[in-house]
Write a protein that holds these residues in place. Structure first.
Motif, mmCIF file in Angstrom:
data_model
loop_
_atom_site.group_PDB
_atom_site.id
_atom_site.type_symbol
_atom_site.label_atom_id
_atom_site.label_comp_id
_atom_site.label_asym_id
_atom_site.label_seq_id
_atom_site.Cartn_x
_atom_site.Cartn_y
_atom_site.Cartn_z
ATOM 1 N N ARG A 93 0.873 -1.162 -0.042
ATOM 2 C CA ARG A 93 0.037 -0.061 -0.064
ATOM 3 C C ARG A 93 0.762 1.326 -0.147
ATOM 4 N NH1 ARG A 93 -0.098 1.908 5.008
ATOM 5 N NH2 ARG A 93 0.702 0.558 6.805
ATOM 6 N N LEU A 94 1.983 1.253 0.482
ATOM 7 C CA LEU A 94 2.973 2.171 0.397
ATOM 8 C C LEU A 94 3.869 2.467 -0.966
ATOM 9 C CD1 LEU A 94 4.081 2.100 3.961
ATOM 10 C CD2 LEU A 94 2.291 3.364 3.125
ATOM 11 N N ARG A 95 4.072 1.178 -1.427
ATOM 12 C CA ARG A 95 5.214 1.030 -2.466
ATOM 13 C C ARG A 95 5.168 2.249 -3.498
ATOM 14 N NH1 ARG A 95 4.132 -4.642 -4.511
ATOM 15 N NH2 ARG A 95 4.954 -4.932 -2.144
ATOM 16 N N ASP A 96 3.983 2.739 -3.931
ATOM 17 C CA ASP A 96 4.066 3.641 -5.127
ATOM 18 C C ASP A 96 3.882 5.234 -4.630
ATOM 19 O OD1 ASP A 96 3.838 1.590 -6.895
ATOM 20 O OD2 ASP A 96 1.663 1.466 -6.716
ATOM 21 N N LEU A 97 3.902 5.326 -3.361
ATOM 22 C CA LEU A 97 4.140 6.746 -2.912
ATOM 23 C C LEU A 97 5.596 7.299 -2.907
ATOM 24 C CD1 LEU A 97 2.162 6.637 0.590
ATOM 25 C CD2 LEU A 97 1.317 7.546 -1.717
ATOM 26 N N PRO A 98 5.620 8.690 -3.101
ATOM 27 C CA PRO A 98 6.968 9.153 -3.297
ATOM 28 C C PRO A 98 7.780 8.925 -1.888
ATOM 29 C CG PRO A 98 5.379 10.951 -3.193
ATOM 30 C CD PRO A 98 4.732 9.548 -3.189
ATOM 31 N N CYS A 99 9.218 9.012 -1.755
ATOM 32 C CA CYS A 99 10.092 8.700 -0.686
ATOM 33 C C CYS A 99 10.782 9.708 -0.536
ATOM 34 C CB CYS A 99 10.401 7.313 -0.727
ATOM 35 S SG CYS A 99 9.469 6.175 -0.823
ATOM 36 N N ARG A 100 11.407 9.894 0.587
ATOM 37 C CA ARG A 100 12.772 10.739 0.889
ATOM 38 C C ARG A 100 13.431 10.159 1.813
ATOM 39 N NH1 ARG A 100 9.170 15.192 3.009
ATOM 40 N NH2 ARG A 100 9.821 15.341 5.297
ATOM 41 N N PHE A 101 14.625 10.671 2.312
ATOM 42 C CA PHE A 101 15.590 10.211 3.303
ATOM 43 C C PHE A 101 16.066 11.390 4.064
ATOM 44 C CE2 PHE A 101 15.764 6.930 -0.177
ATOM 45 C CZ PHE A 101 15.702 5.993 0.443
ATOM 46 N N ASP A 102 15.790 11.584 5.199
ATOM 47 C CA ASP A 102 15.705 12.853 6.055
ATOM 48 C C ASP A 102 16.886 12.193 7.012
ATOM 49 O OD1 ASP A 102 13.851 13.889 4.651
ATOM 50 O OD2 ASP A 102 12.571 14.355 6.425
ATOM 51 N N VAL A 103 17.404 13.263 7.725
ATOM 52 C CA VAL A 103 18.523 13.122 8.832
ATOM 53 C C VAL A 103 17.953 13.931 9.800
ATOM 54 C CG1 VAL A 103 20.920 13.313 9.767
ATOM 55 C CG2 VAL A 103 20.434 12.273 7.443
ATOM 56 N N VAL A 104 17.853 13.406 11.098
ATOM 57 C CA VAL A 104 17.711 14.212 12.361
ATOM 58 C C VAL A 104 18.944 14.069 13.382
ATOM 59 C CG1 VAL A 104 16.456 14.706 14.427
ATOM 60 C CG2 VAL A 104 15.274 14.033 12.380
ATOM 61 N N GLU A 105 19.697 15.315 13.351
ATOM 62 C CA GLU A 105 20.708 15.355 14.177
ATOM 63 C C GLU A 105 20.640 15.658 15.423
ATOM 64 O OE1 GLU A 105 24.365 16.709 10.971
ATOM 65 O OE2 GLU A 105 23.243 18.532 12.304
ATOM 66 N N THR A 106 20.957 14.999 16.289
ATOM 67 C CA THR A 106 20.797 15.574 17.704
ATOM 68 C C THR A 106 22.287 15.832 18.358
ATOM 69 O OG1 THR A 106 20.617 13.318 18.829
ATOM 70 C CG2 THR A 106 18.423 14.161 18.085
ATOM 71 N N THR A 107 22.198 16.978 19.220
ATOM 72 C CA THR A 107 23.500 17.190 20.169
ATOM 73 C C THR A 107 23.355 17.559 21.496
ATOM 74 O OG1 THR A 107 24.044 18.210 17.692
ATOM 75 C CG2 THR A 107 25.440 18.433 19.649
ATOM 76 N N GLY A 108 24.174 17.100 22.293
ATOM 77 C CA GLY A 108 24.120 17.483 23.509
ATOM 78 C C GLY A 108 23.580 16.463 24.493
ATOM 79 N N ASP A 109 22.872 16.686 25.726
ATOM 80 C CA ASP A 109 22.303 15.799 26.245
ATOM 81 C C ASP A 109 21.195 14.801 25.721
ATOM 82 O OD1 ASP A 109 21.041 14.345 28.511
ATOM 83 O OD2 ASP A 109 20.253 15.951 29.480
ATOM 84 N N ALA A 110 21.437 13.676 25.682
ATOM 85 C CA ALA A 110 20.271 12.794 24.486
ATOM 86 C C ALA A 110 18.877 13.012 25.257
ATOM 87 C CB ALA A 110 20.743 11.463 24.637
ATOM 88 N N ALA A 111 18.798 13.233 26.413
ATOM 89 C CA ALA A 111 17.481 13.267 27.311
ATOM 90 C C ALA A 111 16.635 14.596 26.736
ATOM 91 C CB ALA A 111 17.437 13.363 28.545
ATOM 92 N N ALA A 112 17.524 15.666 26.552
ATOM 93 C CA ALA A 112 16.857 17.067 25.961
ATOM 94 C C ALA A 112 18.057 17.706 24.913
ATOM 95 C CB ALA A 112 16.744 17.626 27.037
ATOM 96 N N PRO A 113 18.085 16.929 23.725
ATOM 97 C CA PRO A 113 19.108 17.111 22.816
ATOM 98 C C PRO A 113 18.640 18.680 22.124
ATOM 99 C CG PRO A 113 17.786 15.588 21.807
ATOM 100 C CD PRO A 113 17.535 15.771 23.321
ATOM 101 N N THR A 114 19.455 19.259 21.467
ATOM 102 C CA THR A 114 19.412 20.214 20.511
ATOM 103 C C THR A 114 19.139 19.318 19.166
ATOM 104 O OG1 THR A 114 20.862 21.909 21.461
ATOM 105 C CG2 THR A 114 20.436 22.013 19.301
#
Length: 126
Positions: A93-114
């Protein structure tokens, strides 16, 4: 090793909350295949057409060695793309939808990162 793993899990949770607050919907998390792993698979309905978003989450305690996106080399991109192809092959059901590849960078304290969300960070043919 446990500190790194718990930091990674906390960073992924922070990234997930950030993406959901932006309007994306979680489809799957931590999906592993022989050739690679997907941290988060989201659906982005903000545009005209829904888009499947494969999100790589990278945590760094500091930026001394560069941001998380810089650590995603060609080999890692190939593994993520392969895992995305395998995921879609099992989701007709998802195969024909457009896709993209994102990155989320987190920095600092992992519990409350930037957080820094990089949409369309790389392409399947990179």
């Amino acid at each position: 090793m446990n500190d790194r793993r718990s930091d990674g899990q906390a960073a992924e949770q922070a990234a997930l909350a950030h993406l959901q607050a932006a309007g994306l919907t979680l489809l799957a998390a931590n999906v592993g295949y022989r050739g690679g792993e997907l941290d988060l698979v989201m659906r982005d309905k903000r545009g005209v057409t829904a888009t499947i978003v494969f999100v790589e989450v990278r945590h760094r305690r500091n930026l001394r060695f560069g941001g998380g996106a810089a650590s995603i080399d060609a080999g890692k991109r190939r593994r993520v793309v392969l895992a995305a192809q395998l995921f879609l092959s099992r989701q007709p059901r998802l195969r024909d939808l457009p896709c993209r590849f994102d990155v989320v960078e987190t920095t600092g304290d992992a519990a409350a990162p930037t957080l820094r969300w990089i949409e369309d960070a790389f392409r399947a043919d990179d």
